[in-house]
Design an enzyme around this catalytic site. Structure first.
Site, PDB file in Angstrom:
ATOM      1  N   HIS A 123       0.811  -1.225   0.000  1.00  0.00           N
ATOM      2  CA  HIS A 123       0.000   0.000   0.000  1.00  0.00           C
ATOM      3  C   HIS A 123       0.842   1.271   0.000  1.00  0.00           C
ATOM      4  O   HIS A 123       0.347   2.339   0.344  1.00  0.00           O
ATOM      5  CB  HIS A 123      -0.974  -0.026   1.189  1.00  0.00           C
ATOM      6  CG  HIS A 123      -1.977  -1.142   1.089  1.00  0.00           C
ATOM      7  ND1 HIS A 123      -2.661  -1.648   2.168  1.00  0.00           N
ATOM      8  CD2 HIS A 123      -2.400  -1.868   0.011  1.00  0.00           C
ATOM      9  CE1 HIS A 123      -3.462  -2.633   1.764  1.00  0.00           C
ATOM     10  NE2 HIS A 123      -3.315  -2.789   0.468  1.00  0.00           N
ATOM     11  N   GLY A 192      -1.077  -9.609  12.429  1.00  0.00           N
ATOM     12  CA  GLY A 192      -1.645  -8.291  12.715  1.00  0.00           C
ATOM     13  C   GLY A 192      -2.443  -7.652  11.607  1.00  0.00           C
ATOM     14  O   GLY A 192      -2.397  -6.432  11.454  1.00  0.00           O
ATOM     15  N   THR A 193      -3.173  -8.466  10.854  1.00  0.00           N
ATOM     16  CA  THR A 193      -4.070  -7.862   9.850  1.00  0.00           C
ATOM     17  C   THR A 193      -5.485  -8.387  10.029  1.00  0.00           C
ATOM     18  O   THR A 193      -5.674  -9.569  10.351  1.00  0.00           O
ATOM     19  CB  THR A 193      -3.591  -8.116   8.396  1.00  0.00           C
ATOM     20  OG1 THR A 193      -4.560  -7.548   7.493  1.00  0.00           O
ATOM     21  CG2 THR A 193      -3.387  -9.581   8.066  1.00  0.00           C
TER      22      THR A 193
HETATM   23  C1  BJW Z   1      -2.846  -7.061  16.575  1.00  0.00           C
HETATM   24  C2  BJW Z   1      -2.285  -6.248  17.542  1.00  0.00           C
HETATM   25  C3  BJW Z   1      -1.133  -6.744  18.121  1.00  0.00           C
HETATM   26  C4  BJW Z   1      -3.966  -5.208  16.847  1.00  0.00           C
HETATM   27  N1  BJW Z   1      -0.648  -7.918  17.743  1.00  0.00           N
HETATM   28  N2  BJW Z   1      -2.364  -8.222  16.206  1.00  0.00           N
HETATM   29  C5  BJW Z   1     -12.874  -7.692  -3.629  1.00  0.00           C
HETATM   30  C6  BJW Z   1     -14.026  -7.734  -2.862  1.00  0.00           C
HETATM   31  C7  BJW Z   1     -14.498  -6.591  -2.216  1.00  0.00           C
HETATM   32  C8  BJW Z   1     -13.824  -5.381  -2.319  1.00  0.00           C
HETATM   33  C9  BJW Z   1     -12.682  -5.345  -3.084  1.00  0.00           C
HETATM   34  C10 BJW Z   1     -12.227  -6.477  -3.727  1.00  0.00           C
HETATM   35  N3  BJW Z   1     -11.078  -6.154  -4.380  1.00  0.00           N
HETATM   36  C11 BJW Z   1     -10.812  -4.853  -4.163  1.00  0.00           C
HETATM   37  C12 BJW Z   1     -11.774  -4.345  -3.384  1.00  0.00           C
HETATM   38  C13 BJW Z   1     -11.862  -2.943  -2.909  1.00  0.00           C
HETATM   39  C14 BJW Z   1     -10.949  -2.631  -1.764  1.00  0.00           C
HETATM   40  C15 BJW Z   1     -11.256  -3.540  -0.567  1.00  0.00           C
HETATM   41  O1  BJW Z   1     -10.608  -4.521  -0.283  1.00  0.00           O
HETATM   42  N4  BJW Z   1     -12.284  -3.178   0.189  1.00  0.00           N
HETATM   43  C16 BJW Z   1     -12.691  -3.970   1.352  1.00  0.00           C
HETATM   44  C17 BJW Z   1     -12.457  -3.125   2.625  1.00  0.00           C
HETATM   45  C18 BJW Z   1     -14.122  -4.367   1.184  1.00  0.00           C
HETATM   46  N5  BJW Z   1      -9.549  -2.780  -2.141  1.00  0.00           N
HETATM   47  C19 BJW Z   1      -8.936  -1.841  -2.856  1.00  0.00           C
HETATM   48  O2  BJW Z   1      -9.536  -0.838  -3.230  1.00  0.00           O
HETATM   49  C20 BJW Z   1      -7.478  -2.055  -3.208  1.00  0.00           C
HETATM   50  N6  BJW Z   1      -7.299  -1.878  -4.608  1.00  0.00           N
HETATM   51  C21 BJW Z   1      -7.668  -2.812  -5.510  1.00  0.00           C
HETATM   52  O3  BJW Z   1      -8.005  -3.930  -5.179  1.00  0.00           O
HETATM   53  O4  BJW Z   1      -7.632  -2.385  -6.807  1.00  0.00           O
HETATM   54  C22 BJW Z   1      -8.373  -3.120  -7.787  1.00  0.00           C
HETATM   55  C23 BJW Z   1      -9.878  -2.952  -7.532  1.00  0.00           C
HETATM   56  C24 BJW Z   1     -10.373  -1.739  -7.103  1.00  0.00           C
HETATM   57  C25 BJW Z   1     -11.758  -1.592  -6.846  1.00  0.00           C
HETATM   58  C26 BJW Z   1     -12.611  -2.691  -6.967  1.00  0.00           C
HETATM   59  C27 BJW Z   1     -12.081  -3.916  -7.374  1.00  0.00           C
HETATM   60  C28 BJW Z   1     -10.704  -4.044  -7.669  1.00  0.00           C
HETATM   61  C29 BJW Z   1      -6.619  -1.004  -2.513  1.00  0.00           C
HETATM   62  C30 BJW Z   1      -6.630  -1.132  -1.049  1.00  0.00           C
HETATM   63  C31 BJW Z   1      -5.905   0.052  -0.403  1.00  0.00           C
HETATM   64  C32 BJW Z   1      -5.969   0.016   1.102  1.00  0.00           C
HETATM   65  N7  BJW Z   1      -5.554   1.241   1.627  1.00  0.00           N
HETATM   66  C33 BJW Z   1      -5.527   1.430   3.068  1.00  0.00           C
HETATM   67  C34 BJW Z   1      -5.354   2.952   3.424  1.00  0.00           C
HETATM   68  C35 BJW Z   1      -4.212   3.606   2.771  1.00  0.00           C
HETATM   69  C36 BJW Z   1      -2.949   3.480   3.581  1.00  0.00           C
HETATM   70  C37 BJW Z   1      -2.821   4.558   4.643  1.00  0.00           C
HETATM   71  O5  BJW Z   1      -3.323   5.665   4.515  1.00  0.00           O
HETATM   72  O6  BJW Z   1      -2.174   4.258   5.640  1.00  0.00           O
HETATM   73  O7  BJW Z   1      -4.508   0.617   3.642  1.00  0.00           O
HETATM   74  S1  BJW Z   1      -7.009   0.897   3.912  1.00  0.00           S
HETATM   75  C38 BJW Z   1      -6.197   0.315   5.350  1.00  0.00           C
HETATM   76  O8  BJW Z   1      -6.531  -1.090   5.467  1.00  0.00           O
HETATM   77  C39 BJW Z   1      -4.678   0.421   5.070  1.00  0.00           C
HETATM   78  C40 BJW Z   1      -4.202  -0.941   5.515  1.00  0.00           C
HETATM   79  O9  BJW Z   1      -2.989  -1.263   4.891  1.00  0.00           O
HETATM   80  C41 BJW Z   1      -5.361  -1.855   5.150  1.00  0.00           C
HETATM   81  C42 BJW Z   1      -5.381  -3.150   5.906  1.00  0.00           C
HETATM   82  O10 BJW Z   1      -5.577  -2.927   7.261  1.00  0.00           O
HETATM   83  P1  BJW Z   1      -4.833  -3.867   8.329  1.00  0.00           P
HETATM   84  O11 BJW Z   1      -3.385  -3.705   8.197  1.00  0.00           O
HETATM   85  O12 BJW Z   1      -5.375  -5.217   8.246  1.00  0.00           O
HETATM   86  O13 BJW Z   1      -5.228  -3.146   9.692  1.00  0.00           O
HETATM   87  P2  BJW Z   1      -6.582  -3.261  10.528  1.00  0.00           P
HETATM   88  O14 BJW Z   1      -6.656  -2.073  11.393  1.00  0.00           O
HETATM   89  O15 BJW Z   1      -7.759  -3.526   9.671  1.00  0.00           O
HETATM   90  O16 BJW Z   1      -6.397  -4.570  11.414  1.00  0.00           O
HETATM   91  C43 BJW Z   1      -5.443  -4.637  12.451  1.00  0.00           C
HETATM   92  C44 BJW Z   1      -5.424  -6.064  12.962  1.00  0.00           C
HETATM   93  O17 BJW Z   1      -4.375  -6.182  13.892  1.00  0.00           O
HETATM   94  C45 BJW Z   1      -6.723  -6.488  13.696  1.00  0.00           C
HETATM   95  O18 BJW Z   1      -7.101  -7.775  13.214  1.00  0.00           O
HETATM   96  C46 BJW Z   1      -6.305  -6.571  15.167  1.00  0.00           C
HETATM   97  O19 BJW Z   1      -6.952  -7.627  15.866  1.00  0.00           O
HETATM   98  C47 BJW Z   1      -4.831  -6.865  15.048  1.00  0.00           C
HETATM   99  N8  BJW Z   1      -4.010  -6.361  16.119  1.00  0.00           N
HETATM  100  N9  BJW Z   1      -3.068  -5.094  17.678  1.00  0.00           N
HETATM  101  C48 BJW Z   1      -1.330  -8.645  16.799  1.00  0.00           C
HETATM  102  N10 BJW Z   1      -0.517  -6.027  19.096  1.00  0.00           N
END
Ligand code: BJW
Length: 250
Positions: A123, A192-193
């Site tokens: 990302h 952690g995702t």
């Molecule tokens: C611990 C802990 C500790 C806490 N120890 N654990 C197919 C189906 C449906 C939708 C889509 C699909 N394909 C694409 C999409 C659209 C979309 C998407 O997925 N949407 C869903 C939300 C529904 N994806 C996209 O748009 C992506 N692009 C793409 O696929 O292009 C082609 C396309 C586009 C459109 C339609 C179809 C195809 C791009 C995704 C970009 C994500 N960007 C972000 C923000 C920008 C970065 C920034 O500003 O910082 O990236 S969103 C945000 O979520 C960020 C993260 O990288 C990402 C993932 O989050 P992550 O890392 O999992 O964090 P959290 O907070 O969700 O979870 C934390 C976890 O840690 C939890 O589980 C806790 O329990 C745990 N935890 N403390 C261990 N100490």
């Protein structure tokens, strides 16, 4: 989590000790122990901010200054943070496998700071700025930014954060490399995702289908748990315990 108390299935221990090809997918939870907020769950950014207003190309077109102020604020938080034991354990792991790929959704740059070298930042990176006219990319570590929105030093056009927003495609070389690493891995660790953002969330399933042993480390079960051989519930700092087992490699 401690390695003696992990009580892992034999197959998982064997993979930790004999795999040559390993890959890890990390998310915001790995940086949570460094004090960087996650996106979802308690204290998560999306509880107080709407992704649609801040992390989409449409939001940036509508109000680049608002988007940049949010990123400037987050850069300020990240700048003061350092890698935690989970980051360091993953850096150490890189030297213990013939092939090791660290795939991260995090944009904070802490894996590189901890010492990982082969990193795929799905990302983007919050310290990178991209000119919206020329597409040129530069690194900038100013906190706060000297100008909002920042301007390209070559052509003067506005720059945008070097981040992948919702609805944007991931860089083909990077997501391609991640899928290759997942297919090749005998051991795939997910830490952690929340496993809800695609295409990153699909990597564990791809690895499993190609024959990898999948280990998940999280505070709670996630949609990825269904593709994991084992889910270790605990803080990602506990990756250290998994590392202890890898160090007894045969
Ligand atoms: C611990 C802990 C500790 C806490 N120890 N654990 C197919 C189906 C449906 C939708 C889509 C699909 N394909 C694409 C999409 C659209 C979309 C998407 O997925 N949407 C869903 C939300 C529904 N994806 C996209 O748009 C992506 N692009 C793409 O696929 O292009 C082609 C396309 C586009 C459109 C339609 C179809 C195809 C791009 C995704 C970009 C994500 N960007 C972000 C923000 C920008 C970065 C920034 O500003 O910082 O990236 S969103 C945000 O979520 C960020 C993260 O990288 C990402 C993932 O989050 P992550 O890392 O999992 O964090 P959290 O907070 O969700 O979870 C934390 C976890 O840690 C939890 O589980 C806790 O329990 C745990 N935890 N403390 C261990 N100490």
């Amino acid at each position: 989590m401690d390695s003696r108390g992990l009580n892992l299935p034999e197959k998982v221990v064997r993979a930790l000790q004999s795999a040559r090809n390993a890959a890890v997918l990390t998310g915001a939870g790995v940086s949570a122990e460094s004090g960087i907020p996650t996106f979802r769950g308690a204290g998560g950014l999306w509880n107080n901010y709407r992704a649609e207003d801040l992390a989409t190309p449409e939001a940036f077109e509508r109000d680049p200054e608002l988007v940049w102020r949010w990123y400037d604020w987050r850069r300020g938080i990240i700048a003061s943070k350092t890698p935690n034991p989970g980051h360091y354990a993953l850096a150490q792991m890189e030297g213990l496998f013939e092939n090791f790929t660290l795939i991260t959704q995090n944009v904070d740059g802490l894996h590189a700071k901890a010492g990982n070298r082969r990193i795929l930042e799905l990302h983007g990176n919050i310290w990178r700025l991209r000119c919206i006219a020329e597409g040129t990319v530069r690194e900038d570590h100013d906190v706060p930014l000297t100008q909002i929105p920042p301007r390209c030093q070559n052509c003067g056009a506005m720059e945008r954060p070097g981040i992948v927003w919702f609805g944007e495609s991931l860089e083909p070389r990077i997501i391609g490399g991640a899928f290759d690493a997942a297919r090749k891995a005998e051991l795939f660790i997910v830490a952690g995702t929340s496993g809800v953002v695609q295409p990153a969330a699909g990597l564990a399933g791809v690895a499993r289908k190609a024959g990898a042993v999948v280990i998940e480390i999280n505070l709670e079960r996630t949609p990825i748990s269904y593709n994991a051989d084992v889910t270790l519930t605990g803080q990602s700092g506990g990756i250290e315990s998994v590392l202890n087992l890898v160090e007894t490699k045969v």
